[in-house]
Design a protein around this motif. Structure first.
Motif, PDB file in Angstrom:
ATOM      1  N   ASP A 131       7.684  11.883  -4.195  1.00 16.56           N
ATOM      2  CA  ASP A 131       8.572  10.738  -4.016  1.00 16.56           C
ATOM      3  C   ASP A 131       7.888   9.541  -4.658  1.00 16.56           C
ATOM      4  N   VAL A 132       8.496   8.366  -4.506  1.00 16.82           N
ATOM      5  CA  VAL A 132       7.807   7.164  -4.953  1.00 16.82           C
ATOM      6  C   VAL A 132       6.785   6.773  -3.893  1.00 16.82           C
ATOM      7  N   ALA A 133       5.968   5.772  -4.206  1.00 14.77           N
ATOM      8  CA  ALA A 133       4.893   5.386  -3.287  1.00 14.77           C
ATOM      9  C   ALA A 133       5.456   4.869  -1.966  1.00 14.77           C
ATOM     10  N   PHE A 134       6.555   4.096  -2.030  1.00 12.61           N
ATOM     11  CA  PHE A 134       7.112   3.499  -0.819  1.00 12.61           C
ATOM     12  C   PHE A 134       8.602   3.838  -0.743  1.00 12.61           C
ATOM     13  N   PRO A 135       8.927   4.998  -0.181  1.00 10.53           N
ATOM     14  CA  PRO A 135      10.329   5.451  -0.199  1.00 10.53           C
ATOM     15  C   PRO A 135      11.279   4.490   0.514  1.00 10.53           C
ATOM     16  N   VAL A 206       2.719   1.174  -8.377  1.00 10.94           N
ATOM     17  CA  VAL A 206       1.847   1.951  -7.492  1.00 10.94           C
ATOM     18  C   VAL A 206       2.140   3.446  -7.626  1.00 10.94           C
ATOM     19  N   MET A 211       0.252   8.248  -7.926  1.00 11.10           N
ATOM     20  CA  MET A 211       0.864   9.505  -7.499  1.00 11.10           C
ATOM     21  C   MET A 211       0.988  10.534  -8.609  1.00 11.10           C
TER      22      MET A 211
ATOM     23  N   MET B   1       2.070  11.127   0.019  1.00 14.06           N
ATOM     24  CA  MET B   1       2.742  11.672   1.208  1.00 14.06           C
ATOM     25  C   MET B   1       1.759  12.396   2.129  1.00 14.06           C
ATOM     26  N   GLN B  17      -1.605   7.186   1.908  1.00 15.69           N
ATOM     27  CA  GLN B  17      -0.527   6.215   2.051  1.00 15.69           C
ATOM     28  C   GLN B  17      -1.086   4.817   2.289  1.00 15.69           C
ATOM     29  N   MET B  20      -2.336   3.358  -0.866  1.00 17.74           N
ATOM     30  CA  MET B  20      -1.228   2.908  -1.727  1.00 17.74           C
ATOM     31  C   MET B  20      -0.640   1.604  -1.202  1.00 17.74           C
ATOM     32  N   LEU B  23      -2.893  -1.206  -2.300  1.00 16.49           N
ATOM     33  CA  LEU B  23      -2.720  -1.487  -3.730  1.00 16.49           C
ATOM     34  C   LEU B  23      -1.387  -2.190  -3.982  1.00 16.49           C
ATOM     35  N   VAL B  27      -0.536  -5.822  -5.774  1.00 16.41           N
ATOM     36  CA  VAL B  27       0.442  -6.069  -6.838  1.00 16.41           C
ATOM     37  C   VAL B  27       1.415  -7.163  -6.398  1.00 16.41           C
TER      38      VAL B  27
END
Lengths: 658, 201
Positions: A131-135, A206, A211, B1, B17, B20, B23, B27
């Motif tokens: 998935d993306v870093a922050f779903p 990110v 990822m 995940m 997680q 991330m 980070l 940003v």
């Protein structure tokens, strides 16, 4: 303050009355239809609360297609109005409103979400991520964009559309010359959508940095991933400027400050600078991912890896850097002086160099390739000559001194349509035809696709080519009519006819989607194009966890090499492990709705109601802060079952090797 | 995940997680830098456009500004100690220093609101001139960030009290720490380019 009921509904224009009725009927029809089919729960659990990047991407794309329709209707209305001299189809005010909404909708609510939709679907798959870093943030981005788009769109039936152009230059956009609330819609709706875009930028930076699957170094990333990465950096660098500019505009319009209003010491040129300091990078925010799409499509259908991969990467970075230092070329004639104009002339023309590098890379990719002419490839092929016309006229415009001749004419309008339509619209069509099977498990019809292609491309050229000549002959932009003596009539007529062909192309595109949903073959392989990148190594449509086992990468075009060497394609039972996935959430859609409500009240300057809705926004943030939902685990048995359903034999990927 | 935990790292960095998120927040701070840079740019363009209204020297009170500066800089220092206590796994110390930080932040905010009221009494509102528009929006944006930070940190403190120090609460605390230091850095620029420059000019 106070409620301005007299400004609420727009009355007195038959076109708008028709739209109001149509909107009402569509809404009633949609609600009745969903209720009748008992789909509310499905809609809520599978789509509205989803955090799955692929579904979010699809929702972006659907919204973008709808916005394409809206923006296209605006374009057709303009073309109808200018088709004959002294035409009285639209009045000047209505024309102003239409070219404003056309510009805003096409760039911010069509091009960007279309590309972000494709990014959402493709990027995590291309880098081998789940998935993306922050779903959940990703869902929030979508709902904020959607909320902003809807708020902007209702302006033409409730309250009045903005009418100061998509650039909304001051003092025209200020309270003094635009006393209605139309430009409040501009300031507030774009702000909401812009916040969503900024979140997307952060999310993808990110995602791409952190990822990527094992072995995928930065220089092994597919080109679309690269362009998305650089675009995301541009978003983070440029969008806050727009956020500030819109906030200051809101202050000027709602609270009587003097940033851009000339009274009280304000400076209208400050708006022009801030707007284009964001607005120029924005051009590349939509163009770069489009270049990435063409790179993927051209490489796949030439059956060769991309020529000059490294130079491609460096030219993307060069374009991104230069895009931040050219904004003054949007107002050479506003008195910046020769030194400033020269600097911006040179930086602007310099952009042609990396862009030329990319052009030749695409051409050399095709050279000696075994080219397959699919619909997606056709768009990429047509892009090359059309975009070159846009680019060459761009270099003409880049010369500050010469610009005094053709600024503010249709020459400029023709130029940027020649850049944005081949550079973005052709790309999203190419991308849609290319990745459609990955999204839905069936292909768009190739034959109808070719009708779509030819009508659209011919229509596009017939519409915009005459505008170069009109512009050089002195036809100004944004003028709602012209006299018969000007001699512009034949070319304007030709352009209007072209726009009808263009619209027919879009209609065929919609028909293609309808046809393919109903009749297309569902029994296709997961890799129908014999493609090169990782997204094609998993099922079509992609299972919700993307990859049962995260792939390992050793080279560029990893999937191609996996197929060639016939390794890494199989999945053994022993390799299946539990997968951790994020849970759905209602918070993003709630935030979208509450932002929309707050924005709506703010537009009408109903400050107390807006403040109450503002509390709702903070409530959402607090709920999110206290949310400790850790997601869920997909069991080995379920993965086993899902994988078996699409792999030919148990434990194996199909054996296609070329 | 994946929820793989690496216990050799500080608490807030232990899961993928959390790394991330941190980070991502860096940003986001990049975007905030652009936002404030734009506001400084706007102020730089408009700062001498008084339109016959009050000028810097008419309204700035250096003593109050100094108090604000001391309060905010100290709060950044105490925030540093709070994170230090978190690294030592001392929950009580962490919360104590966080509360002290927020108290200093609230003191700053109190002073800033007083400053605004004082300006308004002098006839300097954001409708008066372009200079004052840009001044109020720049200071106000910073002040709004401080306000948001106080509310946000309060939520984090409640979660620390409820859940103790876990990788998640540690990450949240660390991020609010970054945010708080960032506000301090912005204030240093405001102090220099707004107040000092205004008084020297």
């Amino acid at each position: 303050m106070g409620i301005k009921w007299d400004e609420f509904f727009i009355t007195g224009d038959p076109l708008i009355l028709g739209s109001q009725i149509a909107i009402l009927l569509t809404m009633v029809g949609a609600v009745a239809g969903i209720t009748y089919l008992k789909k509310w729960k499905y809609l809520w659990t599978e789509w509205l609360t989803t955090v799955d990047h692929k579904k979010i991407g699809i929702m972006y794309i659907i919204s973008a297609v709808l916005m394409f329709f809206r923006g296209g209707m605006d374009g057709l209305l303009m073309k109808a109005q200018t088709s004959r001299p002294e035409m009285e189809f639209l009045n000047s005010q209505h024309y102003n409103e239409i070219f404003t909404t056309h510009g805003v909708i096409m760039i911010l609510f069509m091009a960007m979400p279309f590309l972000i939709g494709l990014m959402n679907v493709v990027i995590p798959l291309q880098i081998g991520a789940r998935d993306v870093a922050f779903p959940q943030l990703n869902a929030l981005s979508f709902w904020l964009f959607f909320s902003g788009a809807m708020l902007f769109n209702i302006s033409f039936v409730i309250g009045g559309s903005p009418d100061a152009g998509w650039t909304s230059y001051f003092p025209l956009a200020g309270k003094e010359f635009s006393p209605g609330i139309g430009n409040n819609f501009y300031a507030v709706a774009l702000q909401i959508a812009g916040i969503g875009t900024l979140m997307t930028g952060i999310n993808f930076i990110v995602t791409i940095l952190k990822m990527r699957t094992k072995g995928m170094t930065l220089m092994k990333m597919p080109m679309f991933t690269w362009t998305t990465f650089v675009t995301s950096i541009l978003i983070v660098a440029a969008f806050p400027i727009f956020t500030v500019a819109l906030a200051l505009m809101t202050f000027d319009r709602l609270y009587g400050t003097h940033f851009f209003t000339v009274s009280g010491g304000g400076m209208d040129m400050l708006w022009a600078n801030l707007f284009w300091l964001w607005g120029h990078p924005e051009v590349y925010i939509v163009a770069l991912p489009a270049f990435g799409i063409f790179s993927e499509v051209i490489a796949t259908f030439s059956r060769k890896s991309l020529f000059g991969y490294k130079s491609m990467v460096f030219s993307i970075l060069g374009i991104a850097l230069l895009s931040m230092v050219v904004w003054v070329h949007h107002f050479y004639t506003m008195g910046s002086g020769p030194a400033v104009n020269s600097f911006f002339s040179i930086t602007t023309m310099a952009i042609a160099i990396p862009t030329g590098v990319k052009m030749f890379n695409w051409l050399f990719t095709m050279r000696k390739g075994r080219i397959k002419i699919t619909s997606a490839m056709l768009w990429a092929l047509a892009f090359v000559p059309c975009f070159v016309i846009g680019g060459v006229t761009g270099v003409m415009l880049a010369m500050g001194a010469a610009d005094y001749q053709y600024h503010n004419t249709l020459f400029l309008v023709a130029h940027f349509h020649y850049v944005l339509i081949p550079g973005v619209v052709f790309a999203v069509f190419a991308g849609l035809y290319y990745w459609w099977p990955k999204m839905f498990g069936f292909m768009l019809n190739e034959k109808i696709g070719k009708w779509h292609f030819w009508l659209f491309v011919i229509g596009f050229n017939v519409t915009f080519m005459p505008m170069f000549f009109l512009g050089l002959n002195g036809a100004v932009r944004r003028a709602y009519t012209y006299s018969a003596e000007s001699g512009f009539a034949p070319l304007f007529m030709l352009s209007a006819i072209g726009s009808i062909v263009l619209a027919a192309g879009f209609a065929v595109f919609c028909y293609n989607i309808y046809w393919s949903i109903r009749y297309a073959d569902r029994n296709i392989s997961s890799d129908p194009w014999d493609a090169r990148t990782l997204e094609w190594s998993t099922a079509s449509p992609v299972q919700f966890y993307n990859f049962a086992k995260l792939p390992e990468v050793k080279s560029l075009d990893p999937f191609w090499h996996m197929k060639k060497k016939n390794e890494g394609l199989t999945l053994h039972d022993s390799e299946i492990e539990e997968i951790h996935m994020p849970s759905n959430s209602w918070v993003p859609i709630y935030m979208g709705v509450i932002f929309g409500i707050a924005g709506f009240f703010l537009v009408f300057e109903w400050h107390i109601a807006a403040a109450v809705a503002g509390i709702g926004i903070f409530a959402g943030l607090i709920i999110r802060s206290f949310d400790y939902n850790e997601g869920f685990h997909v069991s080995k048995e379920e993965i086993h079952r899902i994988e078996n359903a699409w792999r030919k034999t148990e434990g194996e990927v199909h054996d296609h090797v070329s | 995940m994946s929820a793989k935990v690496d216990t050799s790292l500080p608490l807030e960095y232990q899961t993928e997680q959390d790394r991330m998120n941190i980070l991502g927040f860096w940003v986001f701070l990049g975007a905030e830098i652009v936002l404030f840079a734009t506001l400084f740019g706007v102020y730089g363009v408009l700062y001498e456009r008084f339109a016959g209204g009050p000028t810097h020297k008419d309204i700035f009170v250096i003593k109050d500004v100094m108090i604000q500066t001391v309060l905010l800089l100290t709060s950044s220092f105490t925030m540093g100690i709070a994170i230090f206590e978190m690294r030592r796994n001392n929950l009580k110390g962490l919360i104590t220093w966080l509360v002290i930080t927020l108290a200093l932040g609230a003191g700053f905010l109190f002073m800033e609101i007083n400053e605004f009221i004082h300006y308004a009494h002098e006839g300097a509102t954001m409708q008066t001139s372009a200079f004052l528009s840009s001044l109020f929006v720049l200071l106000g944006t910073h002040g709004a960030h401080v306000t948001l930070g106080i509310g946000w940190a309060t939520m984090v403190i409640i979660q620390l009290l409820k859940r103790g120090l876990t990788p998640t609460t540690a990450r949240k605390t660390f991020i609010i720490g970054l945010y708080w230091h960032f506000l301090d850095v912005v204030w240093i620029f405001i102090f220099t380019f707004v107040y000092l420059k205004g008084l020297v000019a």
